[in-house]
Scaffold this motif. Structure first.
Motif, short mmCIF file in Angstrom:
data_model
loop_
_atom_site.label_atom_id
_atom_site.label_comp_id
_atom_site.label_asym_id
_atom_site.label_seq_id
_atom_site.Cartn_x
_atom_site.Cartn_y
_atom_site.Cartn_z
N ILE A 340 57.50 75.53 50.63
CA ILE A 340 56.30 74.84 50.59
C ILE A 340 56.16 73.89 51.57
CG2 ILE A 340 56.40 75.35 48.09
CD1 ILE A 340 57.26 72.23 48.03
N THR A 341 56.63 74.32 52.87
CA THR A 341 56.67 73.21 54.11
C THR A 341 55.16 72.91 54.44
OG1 THR A 341 58.81 74.03 54.77
CG2 THR A 341 57.42 72.73 56.20
N ALA A 342 54.41 74.12 54.58
CA ALA A 342 52.85 73.93 54.96
C ALA A 342 52.11 73.12 54.02
CB ALA A 342 52.21 75.31 55.13
N MET A 343 52.31 73.34 52.51
CA MET A 343 51.67 72.94 51.68
C MET A 343 52.13 71.21 51.56
SD MET A 343 51.92 73.57 47.58
CE MET A 343 51.79 75.54 47.64
N ARG A 344 53.40 70.93 51.65
CA ARG A 344 53.91 69.50 51.79
C ARG A 344 53.38 69.12 53.04
NH1 ARG A 344 58.88 67.67 54.10
NH2 ARG A 344 59.68 65.70 52.89
N ASN A 345 53.11 69.53 54.08
CA ASN A 345 52.74 68.94 55.40
C ASN A 345 51.07 68.63 55.26
OD1 ASN A 345 55.07 68.99 56.70
ND2 ASN A 345 54.56 70.94 57.60
N LEU A 346 50.48 69.47 54.43
CA LEU A 346 49.23 69.38 54.14
C LEU A 346 48.78 68.15 53.19
CD1 LEU A 346 46.06 70.12 54.11
CD2 LEU A 346 46.70 71.93 52.48
N ALA A 347 49.80 68.07 52.26
CA ALA A 347 49.86 66.97 51.21
C ALA A 347 49.91 65.52 52.12
CB ALA A 347 50.68 67.02 50.32
N HIS A 348 51.16 65.59 52.97
CA HIS A 348 51.08 64.30 53.75
C HIS A 348 49.75 64.12 54.89
CE1 HIS A 348 55.77 64.64 53.56
NE2 HIS A 348 55.23 64.31 52.47
N GLN A 349 49.41 65.30 55.12
CA GLN A 349 48.08 64.91 55.91
C GLN A 349 46.99 64.07 55.19
OE1 GLN A 349 46.64 68.71 57.91
NE2 GLN A 349 44.91 67.65 58.64
N LEU A 350 46.67 64.98 53.83
CA LEU A 350 45.68 64.18 53.17
C LEU A 350 45.82 62.92 52.93
CD1 LEU A 350 45.14 67.60 51.04
CD2 LEU A 350 43.66 66.57 52.91
N SER A 351 47.15 62.58 52.60
CA SER A 351 47.54 61.32 52.31
C SER A 351 47.23 60.27 53.32
CB SER A 351 49.02 61.11 51.98
OG SER A 351 49.35 59.76 51.67
N HIS A 352 47.53 60.81 54.66
CA HIS A 352 47.50 59.86 55.95
C HIS A 352 45.82 59.78 56.01
CE1 HIS A 352 46.84 59.47 60.26
NE2 HIS A 352 48.06 58.91 60.18
N GLN A 353 45.04 60.79 55.98
CA GLN A 353 43.73 60.80 56.10
C GLN A 353 43.07 59.82 54.91
OE1 GLN A 353 42.42 64.91 55.65
NE2 GLN A 353 42.93 65.31 57.87
N ALA A 354 43.61 59.64 53.93
CA ALA A 354 43.29 58.78 52.79
C ALA A 354 43.48 57.33 53.26
CB ALA A 354 43.67 59.10 51.35
N MET A 355 44.37 57.04 54.11
CA MET A 355 44.84 55.69 54.34
C MET A 355 44.25 55.16 55.83
SD MET A 355 48.70 55.12 52.69
CE MET A 355 49.31 56.39 53.82
N HIS A 356 43.70 56.16 56.34
CA HIS A 356 43.67 56.24 58.04
C HIS A 356 42.18 56.40 58.22
CE1 HIS A 356 48.08 55.96 58.02
NE2 HIS A 356 47.69 55.37 59.16
N ASP A 357 41.56 55.75 59.23
CA ASP A 357 40.38 55.74 59.67
C ASP A 357 40.37 57.08 60.68
OD1 ASP A 357 37.39 55.22 60.80
OD2 ASP A 357 38.56 54.69 62.67
N SER A 358 39.46 58.10 60.39
CA SER A 358 39.29 59.29 61.06
C SER A 358 39.15 59.28 62.63
CB SER A 358 38.24 60.33 60.52
OG SER A 358 37.10 59.86 60.48
N LEU A 359 38.19 58.14 63.13
CA LEU A 359 38.03 58.06 64.45
C LEU A 359 39.18 57.57 65.44
CD1 LEU A 359 35.65 58.27 66.79
CD2 LEU A 359 34.96 55.93 66.08
N THR A 360 39.72 56.33 64.80
CA THR A 360 40.34 55.56 65.70
C THR A 360 41.98 56.08 65.43
OG1 THR A 360 40.59 53.64 64.03
CG2 THR A 360 39.02 53.70 65.96
N GLY A 361 42.16 56.35 64.23
CA GLY A 361 43.72 56.78 63.64
C GLY A 361 44.34 55.47 63.10
N LEU A 362 43.60 54.12 63.19
CA LEU A 362 44.23 53.21 62.55
C LEU A 362 43.99 53.31 61.00
CD1 LEU A 362 42.41 50.56 64.81
CD2 LEU A 362 44.76 51.32 65.11
N ILE A 363 44.55 52.38 60.10
CA ILE A 363 44.42 52.57 58.84
C ILE A 363 43.17 51.75 58.72
CG2 ILE A 363 46.83 51.81 58.64
CD1 ILE A 363 46.16 49.23 57.53
N ASN A 364 42.64 52.43 57.35
CA ASN A 364 41.37 52.08 56.88
C ASN A 364 41.27 50.72 55.98
OD1 ASN A 364 42.15 52.95 54.47
ND2 ASN A 364 41.21 54.74 54.72
N ARG A 365 39.98 50.25 55.94
CA ARG A 365 39.64 49.02 55.09
C ARG A 365 40.56 49.13 53.75
NH1 ARG A 365 35.30 45.44 55.83
NH2 ARG A 365 35.48 43.84 54.43
N ARG A 366 40.60 50.15 52.85
CA ARG A 366 41.10 50.27 51.64
C ARG A 366 42.63 50.09 51.87
NH1 ARG A 366 40.87 55.48 47.90
NH2 ARG A 366 42.18 54.65 45.94
#
Length: 782
Positions: A340-366
């Motif tokens: 489930i490595t790909a699935m786990r990496n996708l979950a980590h990616q989604l978690s990263h996207q939830a916490m980071h700004d998609s344009l700059t890569g910095l963390i987001n306001r939330r």
């Protein structure tokens, strides 16, 4: 070969065949018994489900009984006990439901459970309301909610649970009937087969031998198919004997573990299947041995890391189950696991996207606010000090509007990288939205933080953004707030930083401003922010009043038309009139002047409708600099003119010299458009600018209003007199009518008359009065 040998062979073949057939019969009967046992297990599962549903139903009913009892309890201790039991019953309900789900449910059961879940949420919400009302002493309100809503919601839940019970009962009865029928059919069939075998065994000995050989060939073929299947599936499969030693490993398992089939056979499972959890802890018990010893299916509750020979690792999930023989004895176990490595990496990616700004890569306001909350908790628990910075890029809008959004996005990315290089790893840099950034100096003193802030400011100021053939210089305004144990909540801290940033931007930009509770600049900005909702409310409710002031000709024989200027007042909460100087500066700062100008025009036109045809009076309406740049303002004026049947020549729009010069091209274009439609124009506060005369010829106005600062003191100040005289002469040379403002006494009036100024205006001529009280006007606009 001798006959005796043939006979012996036939007898041996017959005996062997007969024995084999009897054994097959016994195995068949055992298999039927095993099948019957499996069906009984199914029935048992339905019975367990029924018990769990009954337990859920009982818990739900007891909660309602407790609510009835709470209605009559007055002793707090007894009430608290019942409330605790009430909450425990909810947990009991949830445990029973989770147990039911863990047994596996059919589509219909899942549908009913989903319906139950939705209705239970409604019922629990209403029951909680009853409890809250009881705790707060609102007995009547609690009874109303209980009898009118909660009981009906509880009945809906019980209805679904009853349907689940009926479903389980029917399923159990169906399974029992099926088991009995299958068992009887199988037993009857086996008896018939046995008798047939005994009767024809001798005659068909050779046939039996042949069929036996065919059966063996079929079994071999099936075994080969099973081997091919295990080799072909996408999951790793390892089987072991009863001691947990590996006896088979399929290709996928070989690839994931790095062990070949030859090397893996005979090894302990954990030697080949080397796993740890995400904290690096090895499982306390081999999952295969646990499945064999406890005779249960063992599942991984979380992703495990499987280390392959050579150091590479995969994220896997596994299931271990015991293998049973026909006698239900455990003879080994099978372990099935998947990558489930790909699935786990996708979950980590989604978690990263939830916490980071998609344009700059910095963390987001939330995420930034979450970290702010953690920092504030540490300040209060261990007296740590932090520093918050609110940063707003200067001149970003210039780049974004000039070069487009793609350039603006690239600028934000480059500035993000620039800022990130200047902060510590322990600090948090975030994009809060637009061109705004947040920076949290964690466990950092104010002095050290201000050094970094100043370095950031300089770095941004020295940075040049190149787009195409042009290099742009930007800057950053920074609001700084120290976060201590005495600081307020997150909203208060962020608001203070935002306000400090606003002050920095207002004080020439490219600087930082430190928030201080007694800061005069911050006090002024906060005062303006308090005015902002008042102005917005006044615009929404129409809490303004129109006033007017007469503009008097010094030579009545030359000017037959009456001339008046429309003024505005805001009505406060005590119905007092507020002068423009109290709210106009704030409205200008927050871009509300176009709305106010439109309100004044609509209100004035509505009061003047059908009264301008005789062209006896001219009404002057002030326009702000912001309105001059409004692309839709001309169309608005035309629409209002047609709506209220206004004669354009009766309206004179007035703009200040400062606003006109600041928006010269827009002002000239708007004036030309409105003059073409028949409106008049006046230039207000003329002489206050440094280059007044050079701009005058570019503005096609009809009236020139001399700045009141020259008029007020012209009797005592000869320089002011000379200025008024010069402006008046230039205006007349250009064919303009001149108006002197701030005429407060007769001495000024006489002086202006000698200079042959055309019109005068001021408190010495006429004090402003409400527009709706003026003769001929009867309607008040709100």
């Amino acid at each position: 070969m001798q006959a005796s040998d043939i006979k012996k062979r036939l007898m041996f073949g017959f005996g062997f065949t007969l024995t084999l057939l009897l054994v097959l019969l016994a195995v068949g009967l055992t298999t039927m018994a095993f099948m019957q046992q499996q069906l009984k297990d199914i029935v048992h599962t339905h019975n367990v489900k029924s018990e769990l549903v009954s337990e859920m139903r009982q818990a739900e009913k007891e909660r309602t009984i407790i609510l009835y009892r709470l209605m009559n309890l007055v002793e707090p201790q007894s009430r608290d006990t019942d409330i605790k039991h009430f909450n425990d019953l909810y947990k009991q309900f949830a445990v029973a439901r989770n147990s039911l789900l863990s047994l596996g449910v059919t589509a219909r059961e899942k549908e009913l459970l989903d319906t139950q879940s939705e209705r239970s949420r409604q019922a629990v919400s209403l029951q909680d309301q009853v409890i809250n009302h009881l705790v707060n002493g609102n007995l009547n309100l609690a009874r109303t909610v209980l009898y009118d809503n909660a009981l009906q919601a509880e009945e809906q839940v019980l209805k679904v649970l009853d349907e689940l019970l009926v479903l389980q009962k029917n399923a159990s009865q169906s399974a029992q009937s099926e088991a009995t029928q299958n068992y009887e059919n199988a037993r009857l069939l086996m008896i018939v087969i046995g008798i047939a075998v005994l009767l024809v065994g001798l005659a068909v000995a050779i046939v039996v031998i042949d069929r036996t050989m065919q059966a063996e060939a079929n079994l071999f073929h099936q075994k080969e198919q099973a081997q091919v299947t295990l080799h072909s599936i996408g999951e790793g499969v390892i089987t072991t004997n009863a001691e947990g030693k590996i006896i088979y490993i399929n290709p996928v398992a070989q690839q994931l573990t790095g062990w070949s089939s030859e090397n893996a056979k005979g090894q302990e499972l954990m030697t080949v299947f080397s796993i740890v959890d995400e904290e690096g802890e090895t499982p306390k018990l081999d999952p295969v041995l646990k499945a064999i010893q406890e005779k249960v299916i063992v599942n991984s509750n979380e992703a495990m890391l499987l280390f392959r020979e050579g150091g590479r690792h995969y994220a896997v999930e596994y299931t271990a189950a015991p293998i049973r023989d026909a006698a239900d004895a455990v003879t080994g176990a099978v372990l099935v696991f998947r990558n489930i490595t790909a699935m786990r990496n996708l979950a980590h990616q989604l978690s990263h996207q939830a916490m980071h700004d998609s344009l700059t890569g910095l963390i987001n306001r939330r995420e930034f606010e979450k970290r702010m909350e953690r920092a504030l908790r540490l300040s209060r628990s261990s007296n740590q000090r932090h520093v918050l910075c609110y940063m707003d890029l200067d001149l970003f809008k210039v780049v974004n509007d000039t070069c487009g959004h793609i350039a603006g996005d690239e600028l934000l990315k480059q500035v993000s990288r620039l800022l990130h290089q200047k902060v510590r790893k322990t600090d948090t840099l975030a994009r809060l939205g637009g061109d705004e950034f947040g920076l949290l100096f964690f466990n950092c003193g104010l002095e050290k933080a201000l050094d970094v802030v100043n370095a950031l400011r300089k770095a941004v100021k020295e940075y040049r953004f190149v787009w195409g053939d042009t290099a742009y210089e930007i800057g950053v305004s920074i609001g700084v707030v120290e976060v201590t144990a005495q600081s307020g909540g997150i909203t208060h801290i962020m608001s203070a930083a935002d306000t400090a940033c606003f002050v920095a931007k207002d004080l020439c930009r490219n600087r930082y401003h430190l928030f201080q509770p007694d800061d005069a600049e911050l006090t002024l900005r906060r005062s303006e922010m308090l005015w902002l909702p008042r102005i917005q409310k006044a615009l929404k409710n129409g809490d303004f009043e129109l006033f007017f002031q007469r503009i008097q000709p010094l030579d009545a024989s030359q000017h037959k038309q009456k001339h008046n200027e429309i003024l505005i007042r805001m009505i406060d909460e005590q119905s007092h009139f507020l002068l423009p100087k109290a709210f106009i500066p704030v409205a200008e700062r927050y871009d509300l002047m176009p709305e106010i100008d439109r309100w004044v025009i609509e209100a004035t036109f509505k009061n003047l409708q059908y009264k301008t045809k005789n062209n006896q009076q001219i009404w002057t309406i002030n326009l702000s600099g912001q309105t001059l740049t409004d692309a839709y303002f001309y169309q608005f004026v035309v629409e209002q003119t047609e709506r209220f049947n206004i004669q354009p020549s009766a309206i004179c729009f007035e703009v200040t010299e400062t606003a006109a010069v600041a928006n010269l091209s827009c002002a000239s274009e708007l004036i030309l458009q409105l003059k073409a439609a028949g409106f008049r124009f006046a230039l207000d506060d003329f002489g206050s600018g440094l280059s007044s005369f050079s701009y005058l010829k570019n503005l096609p106005v009809e009236y020139l209003k001399i700045d009141g600062s020259f008029v007020r003191d012209m009797v005592q100040d000869p320089i002011n007199t000379a200025m008024v005289e010069s402006i008046n002469e230039i205006g007349h040379i250009m064919g303009l009518k001149t108006i002197a403002e701030f005429v407060e006494n007769e001495f000024i009036n006489e002086k202006l008359k000698k200079l042959k100024v055309d019109f005068v205006q001021g408190f010495g001529i006429h004090k402003p009065e409400p527009f709706n009280l003026h003769a001929g006007l009867v309607e008040k606009i709100h």
